[in-house]
Scaffold this motif. Sequence first.
Motif, PDB file in Angstrom:
ATOM      1  N   PRO A 192     -32.329 -34.512  22.405  1.00  0.00           N
ATOM      2  CA  PRO A 192     -33.799 -35.288  22.265  1.00  0.00           C
ATOM      3  C   PRO A 192     -34.685 -34.756  23.206  1.00  0.00           C
ATOM      4  O   PRO A 192     -35.874 -35.031  23.295  1.00  0.00           O
ATOM      5  CB  PRO A 192     -33.339 -36.763  22.097  1.00  0.00           C
ATOM      6  CG  PRO A 192     -32.070 -36.705  22.852  1.00  0.00           C
ATOM      7  CD  PRO A 192     -31.360 -35.607  22.659  1.00  0.00           C
ATOM      8  N   GLY A 193     -34.299 -34.695  24.514  1.00  0.00           N
ATOM      9  CA  GLY A 193     -35.000 -34.392  25.669  1.00  0.00           C
ATOM     10  C   GLY A 193     -35.219 -33.117  26.163  1.00  0.00           C
ATOM     11  O   GLY A 193     -35.071 -32.026  25.630  1.00  0.00           O
ATOM     12  N   THR A 194     -35.398 -32.975  27.550  1.00  0.00           N
ATOM     13  CA  THR A 194     -35.599 -31.711  28.529  1.00  0.00           C
ATOM     14  C   THR A 194     -35.131 -31.877  29.665  1.00  0.00           C
ATOM     15  O   THR A 194     -34.618 -33.174  30.117  1.00  0.00           O
ATOM     16  CB  THR A 194     -37.009 -31.221  28.377  1.00  0.00           C
ATOM     17  OG1 THR A 194     -37.077 -29.969  28.853  1.00  0.00           O
ATOM     18  CG2 THR A 194     -37.909 -32.160  28.915  1.00  0.00           C
ATOM     19  N   TYR A 195     -35.317 -31.046  30.583  1.00  0.00           N
ATOM     20  CA  TYR A 195     -34.546 -31.089  32.111  1.00  0.00           C
ATOM     21  C   TYR A 195     -35.685 -31.430  33.006  1.00  0.00           C
ATOM     22  O   TYR A 195     -35.274 -31.556  34.280  1.00  0.00           O
ATOM     23  CB  TYR A 195     -34.210 -29.791  32.481  1.00  0.00           C
ATOM     24  CG  TYR A 195     -34.714 -28.613  32.266  1.00  0.00           C
ATOM     25  CD1 TYR A 195     -35.938 -28.296  33.239  1.00  0.00           C
ATOM     26  CD2 TYR A 195     -34.859 -27.736  31.311  1.00  0.00           C
ATOM     27  CE1 TYR A 195     -36.713 -27.395  33.232  1.00  0.00           C
ATOM     28  CE2 TYR A 195     -35.810 -26.633  31.161  1.00  0.00           C
ATOM     29  CZ  TYR A 195     -36.776 -26.250  32.065  1.00  0.00           C
ATOM     30  OH  TYR A 195     -37.668 -25.392  31.825  1.00  0.00           O
ATOM     31  N   VAL A 196     -36.741 -32.056  32.372  1.00  0.00           N
ATOM     32  CA  VAL A 196     -37.635 -32.731  33.445  1.00  0.00           C
ATOM     33  C   VAL A 196     -37.817 -34.339  32.902  1.00  0.00           C
ATOM     34  O   VAL A 196     -37.779 -34.408  31.595  1.00  0.00           O
ATOM     35  CB  VAL A 196     -39.048 -31.908  33.534  1.00  0.00           C
ATOM     36  CG1 VAL A 196     -38.874 -30.454  33.977  1.00  0.00           C
ATOM     37  CG2 VAL A 196     -39.760 -31.931  32.439  1.00  0.00           C
ATOM     38  N   GLU A 197     -38.339 -34.996  34.088  1.00  0.00           N
ATOM     39  CA  GLU A 197     -38.717 -36.349  33.292  1.00  0.00           C
ATOM     40  C   GLU A 197     -40.006 -36.204  32.770  1.00  0.00           C
ATOM     41  O   GLU A 197     -41.025 -35.839  32.999  1.00  0.00           O
ATOM     42  CB  GLU A 197     -38.915 -37.226  34.718  1.00  0.00           C
ATOM     43  CG  GLU A 197     -37.169 -37.556  35.215  1.00  0.00           C
ATOM     44  CD  GLU A 197     -37.454 -38.636  36.041  1.00  0.00           C
ATOM     45  OE1 GLU A 197     -38.572 -39.255  36.356  1.00  0.00           O
ATOM     46  OE2 GLU A 197     -36.548 -38.767  37.393  1.00  0.00           O
ATOM     47  N   THR A 198     -39.885 -37.041  31.627  1.00  0.00           N
ATOM     48  CA  THR A 198     -41.150 -37.047  30.861  1.00  0.00           C
ATOM     49  C   THR A 198     -41.007 -37.985  29.692  1.00  0.00           C
ATOM     50  O   THR A 198     -39.938 -38.493  29.314  1.00  0.00           O
ATOM     51  CB  THR A 198     -41.425 -35.606  29.992  1.00  0.00           C
ATOM     52  OG1 THR A 198     -42.541 -36.061  29.178  1.00  0.00           O
ATOM     53  CG2 THR A 198     -40.191 -35.189  28.993  1.00  0.00           C
ATOM     54  N   ASP A 199     -42.070 -38.743  29.163  1.00  0.00           N
ATOM     55  CA  ASP A 199     -42.187 -39.759  28.077  1.00  0.00           C
ATOM     56  C   ASP A 199     -42.436 -39.205  26.894  1.00  0.00           C
ATOM     57  O   ASP A 199     -42.456 -39.924  25.757  1.00  0.00           O
ATOM     58  CB  ASP A 199     -43.477 -40.762  28.723  1.00  0.00           C
ATOM     59  CG  ASP A 199     -43.051 -41.640  29.854  1.00  0.00           C
ATOM     60  OD1 ASP A 199     -41.912 -41.819  30.029  1.00  0.00           O
ATOM     61  OD2 ASP A 199     -43.993 -41.921  30.438  1.00  0.00           O
ATOM     62  N   HIS A 200     -42.689 -37.874  26.788  1.00  0.00           N
ATOM     63  CA  HIS A 200     -42.792 -37.108  25.560  1.00  0.00           C
ATOM     64  C   HIS A 200     -41.585 -37.394  24.476  1.00  0.00           C
ATOM     65  O   HIS A 200     -40.481 -37.243  24.909  1.00  0.00           O
ATOM     66  CB  HIS A 200     -43.220 -35.759  25.886  1.00  0.00           C
ATOM     67  CG  HIS A 200     -43.432 -35.031  24.525  1.00  0.00           C
ATOM     68  ND1 HIS A 200     -44.713 -34.828  24.126  1.00  0.00           N
ATOM     69  CD2 HIS A 200     -42.671 -34.444  23.674  1.00  0.00           C
ATOM     70  CE1 HIS A 200     -44.838 -34.152  22.848  1.00  0.00           C
ATOM     71  NE2 HIS A 200     -43.538 -33.705  22.755  1.00  0.00           N
ATOM     72  N   GLN A 201     -41.606 -37.690  23.291  1.00  0.00           N
ATOM     73  CA  GLN A 201     -40.983 -38.011  22.304  1.00  0.00           C
ATOM     74  C   GLN A 201     -40.965 -36.585  21.444  1.00  0.00           C
ATOM     75  O   GLN A 201     -41.753 -36.259  20.985  1.00  0.00           O
ATOM     76  CB  GLN A 201     -41.346 -39.123  21.368  1.00  0.00           C
ATOM     77  CG  GLN A 201     -41.274 -40.332  22.162  1.00  0.00           C
ATOM     78  CD  GLN A 201     -39.820 -40.550  22.542  1.00  0.00           C
ATOM     79  OE1 GLN A 201     -38.872 -40.775  22.007  1.00  0.00           O
ATOM     80  NE2 GLN A 201     -39.661 -41.152  23.946  1.00  0.00           N
TER      81      GLN A 201
END
Length: 274
Positions: A192-201
């Motif tokens: 669900p995510g990626t390797y950086v911090e983000t609030d993007h869904q």
Amino acid sequence: MDEWAELNRRHWDERAAPHAASDNYAFSQFVEDRQFLSEVIRFDRPRLGDLTGLRGVHLQCHIGTDTISLARLGARMTGLDFSPASLTQARILAARTGSPTDFVEAEVYSAPEVLEAGSFDLVFTGIGALCWLPSIRRWADVVATLLRPGGRLHLREGHPMLWSLQDGRDDDLLVVDFPYFEQPTPTVWDEPGTYVETDHQFVHTTSADWSHGIGEIVTALMDAGLELTMLVEHDSVPWEALPGQMVKLPNGEYRLRTRPERLPHTYTLQAVRR
């Protein structure tokens, strides 16, 4: 573009803007400090040598931070990527920093169709790139086609042993769970995510990648007409590749917390076209 490439293109298109907005890629530092270099380029700067006046191409350049860093070291750089959204961010960064770097949209295997063959002094490929390619031999042929005689490939990548390990463990064991050698079908992920911090869904959460062993990479380059001039294995990696099992080093890299000598984390390879 085949189905796997299209799947991965959508994956990277959606991640381009969140990556550009993250502290990890340090867009603001690039703008504020015209001498600033990405961590990946700083790590290998002693091995890169003098780039002044060299014509270089960065294959799979993503949002361009390594590409622009190489330009800041004196190379005349072109970045190539298959993700138009990534190239949009790369061009924004180039404009904000006044970098003359060019960016071209194409798959790696199509690079000789959009770039001048035999005209580059340097082909650069960075961390986390080769795993998105199904055939390492086709990649090596592209590198050889782009380089002029005497031109050089510079590659720093995650080590195929690292890629083969199971992550998310709560002990210090290293468990081989994924292919080391290239396979005809990819490993498919749904994350669900990626390797950086983000609030993007994220909507596009599925991706597909391939492993390539060190021997396969070296042999493919030699068969394509390149001569190996450097192969250095490192005990660190630029991101927390095994969460919970690594510590962050002063240079921003990560290393196994316990007995790091067990694992080659990354490697730097250089080869010259004969």
